[in-house]
Design an enzyme around this catalytic site. Structure first.
Site, mmCIF file in Angstrom:
data_model
loop_
_atom_site.group_PDB
_atom_site.id
_atom_site.type_symbol
_atom_site.label_atom_id
_atom_site.label_comp_id
_atom_site.label_asym_id
_atom_site.label_seq_id
_atom_site.Cartn_x
_atom_site.Cartn_y
_atom_site.Cartn_z
ATOM 1 N N THR A 144 -0.051 4.761 6.478
ATOM 2 C CA THR A 144 0.196 5.998 5.715
ATOM 3 C C THR A 144 -0.944 6.271 4.734
ATOM 4 O O THR A 144 -1.070 7.383 4.244
ATOM 5 C CB THR A 144 1.536 5.935 4.931
ATOM 6 O OG1 THR A 144 1.510 4.800 4.065
ATOM 7 C CG2 THR A 144 2.724 5.855 5.865
ATOM 8 N N GLY A 145 -1.760 5.269 4.442
ATOM 9 C CA GLY A 145 -2.939 5.470 3.593
ATOM 10 C C GLY A 145 -4.048 6.132 4.402
ATOM 11 O O GLY A 145 -3.924 6.287 5.621
ATOM 12 N N ASP A 177 -5.750 -2.216 3.390
ATOM 13 C CA ASP A 177 -4.795 -1.206 3.870
ATOM 14 C C ASP A 177 -4.840 -1.215 5.397
ATOM 15 O O ASP A 177 -5.904 -1.417 5.986
ATOM 16 C CB ASP A 177 -5.210 0.176 3.346
ATOM 17 C CG ASP A 177 -4.041 1.147 3.222
ATOM 18 O OD1 ASP A 177 -3.778 1.616 2.104
ATOM 19 O OD2 ASP A 177 -3.389 1.432 4.251
ATOM 20 N N TYR A 232 14.103 0.679 3.113
ATOM 21 C CA TYR A 232 13.163 0.653 1.983
ATOM 22 C C TYR A 232 13.805 -0.051 0.789
ATOM 23 O O TYR A 232 13.215 -0.962 0.204
ATOM 24 C CB TYR A 232 12.788 2.082 1.616
ATOM 25 C CG TYR A 232 11.756 2.219 0.525
ATOM 26 C CD1 TYR A 232 10.456 1.753 0.701
ATOM 27 C CD2 TYR A 232 12.070 2.854 -0.681
ATOM 28 C CE1 TYR A 232 9.497 1.905 -0.295
ATOM 29 C CE2 TYR A 232 11.116 3.016 -1.676
ATOM 30 C CZ TYR A 232 9.837 2.545 -1.485
ATOM 31 O OH TYR A 232 8.886 2.699 -2.467
ATOM 32 N N GLY A 288 1.929 -15.666 -1.432
ATOM 33 C CA GLY A 288 1.276 -16.916 -1.020
ATOM 34 C C GLY A 288 -0.186 -16.921 -1.422
ATOM 35 O O GLY A 288 -0.727 -17.928 -1.901
ATOM 36 N N PHE A 300 -1.705 6.774 -1.858
ATOM 37 C CA PHE A 300 -1.693 7.676 -3.025
ATOM 38 C C PHE A 300 -1.855 6.869 -4.324
ATOM 39 O O PHE A 300 -2.867 7.018 -5.033
ATOM 40 C CB PHE A 300 -0.374 8.468 -2.992
ATOM 41 C CG PHE A 300 0.004 9.156 -4.266
ATOM 42 C CD1 PHE A 300 -0.911 9.929 -4.970
ATOM 43 C CD2 PHE A 300 1.315 9.047 -4.747
ATOM 44 C CE1 PHE A 300 -0.530 10.570 -6.148
ATOM 45 C CE2 PHE A 300 1.693 9.688 -5.915
ATOM 46 C CZ PHE A 300 0.773 10.438 -6.629
ATOM 47 N N LYS A 348 9.325 -4.969 7.199
ATOM 48 C CA LYS A 348 8.375 -6.080 7.326
ATOM 49 C C LYS A 348 7.388 -6.139 6.165
ATOM 50 O O LYS A 348 7.082 -7.207 5.647
ATOM 51 C CB LYS A 348 7.607 -5.970 8.650
ATOM 52 C CG LYS A 348 8.426 -6.439 9.855
ATOM 53 C CD LYS A 348 7.692 -6.248 11.153
ATOM 54 C CE LYS A 348 6.524 -7.191 11.326
ATOM 55 N NZ LYS A 348 5.831 -6.986 12.617
ATOM 56 N N TYR A 389 -6.339 -13.185 4.496
ATOM 57 C CA TYR A 389 -7.458 -14.040 4.116
ATOM 58 C C TYR A 389 -8.425 -13.259 3.228
ATOM 59 O O TYR A 389 -8.895 -12.194 3.613
ATOM 60 C CB TYR A 389 -8.203 -14.558 5.358
ATOM 61 C CG TYR A 389 -9.416 -15.363 4.988
ATOM 62 C CD1 TYR A 389 -9.278 -16.653 4.482
ATOM 63 C CD2 TYR A 389 -10.692 -14.807 5.093
ATOM 64 C CE1 TYR A 389 -10.391 -17.392 4.092
ATOM 65 C CE2 TYR A 389 -11.808 -15.540 4.707
ATOM 66 C CZ TYR A 389 -11.651 -16.832 4.211
ATOM 67 O OH TYR A 389 -12.746 -17.542 3.819
#
Ligand code: UDP
Length: 311
Positions: A36-37, A32, A145, A102, A12, A91, A62
């Site tokens: 959920t996208g 993505d 969350y 990173g 969203f 995660k 990458y």
């Protein structure tokens, strides 16, 4: 020309960000894992400056070539989603943020973290200022969350302090508008869908819990202003027009013209009782102010949903 990675870019907020950044002349890479996208959110984009990479950011990221900005928006964000995907939520907030940071360090890119009002938990300070540390239950269902985002903020500040990465943290309050998932379980799509299909509007608890709803275009503008600022401290972005959920349901009834009744259901565990952003910092440092009234935003959102529901 700026080259920018948006993680969660098919979600969203992510997809609205991709649109906005392309308009500003960025080359945009949207990443993505589509948990959920949805591709539907980016299907309209025709620009040659846009590309999509299907990837789960909890794995090594990458990206070839330079990157000027990384906006880290990958995460389930609806309470229903993160309760269904508790481990993925933890995660992506922890491992995913580490990977994205990173990459920012490697590319010398500015990094912006999508954080949340949930870092304040069920707040004991009202409205919530950025210097409030919050009241989060780490072992409750929302903890997956809230704690992931709190960890993400800590990790972001560590990369800033230890590695000198240029970082930004936006704490996003309830935001709504086109492209929310019809069945993501959040109050805005749920009640609009119920109204448009003449089903009862489900208000949890007695509806006295409050939220403050920000229209998506206001939020996106604020995020992009924060991105190009030099503010490392977290910044709340949201609309400070607060209402309770029963009032919200009544607005949906009125603006949709439905005859649906309002029914009351059990209040979910740890559902925050109040929520309103203190937006003084955004006002003073970014000269940002929400511009879209609740009436106008809700009207636009109902209109968009009606093309989805009633076709
Ligand atoms: N809510 C509700 N009916 C619904 C869905 C949600 O009354 O069908 C309530 C929910 O309990 C919460 C508020 O609406 O108090 C906002 O919930 P949402 O899931 O949109 O996000 P939250 O602000 O809790 O993260």
């Amino acid at each position: 020309m700026a080259r920018t990675l948006v993680t969660g870019g098919a979600g969203f907020l992510g997809s609205h960000l991709c649109d906005f950044l392309l308009e500003q002349g960025h080359t945009v890479i949207c990443m993505d894992n589509l948990s959920t996208g949805s591709i539907e959110n980016i299907d309209h984009i025709r620009s040659e400056e846009f590309s999509f990479i299907k990837h789960d950011v909890t794995e090594y990221i990458y990206v070839q070539g330079k990157l000027d900005y990384i906006l880290h928006f990958a995460s389930p964000a609806s309470p229903c989603d993160y309760m269904e995907m508790p481990i993925q939520t933890l995660k992506v907030g922890s491992l995913g943020t580490h990977k994205a940071l990173g990459l920012a360090k490697e590319k010398n890119a500015v990094f912006l973290l999508a954080s949340t009002s949930e870092v304040y938990g069920d707040p004991l300070v009202h409205p919530q200022r950025e210097d409030y540390w919050g009241n989060v239950n780490p072992i409750g269902p929302r903890g997956v969350y809230d704690e992931a985002k709190r960890f993400a903020e800590a990790m972001t500040m560590a990369y800033h302090r230890y590695h000198g990465v240029r970082t930004r943290i936006v704490r996003i309050f309830n935001t709504y508008g086109p492209r929310m998932r019809l069945h993501d379980g959040r109050v805005v799509p749920t009640l609009i869908y119920q109204a448009l299909t003449n089903q009862p509007l489900t208000v949890y608890g007695d509806g006295s819990q409050t939220r403050s709803f920000c229209y998506v275009s206001d939020l996106i503008r604020g995020i992009c202003q924060l991105l190009v600022s030099d503010i490392t401290d977290p910044v709340n972005l949201g609309n400070n027009h607060e209402m309770n959920i029963l009032e919200f349901a009544q607005h949906v009834r009125r603006l949709s013209g439905t005859s649906s009744e309002i029914v009351f259901k059990e209040l979910p565990v740890d559902d925050p009782k109040t929520r309103q952003p203190d937006i003084t910092r955004a006002r003073e440092c970014l000269h940002w102010e929400p511009q879209v009234s609740f009436e106008e935003g809700l009207h636009k959102t109902i209109e968009w949903f009606s093309t989805r529901v009633l076709r």
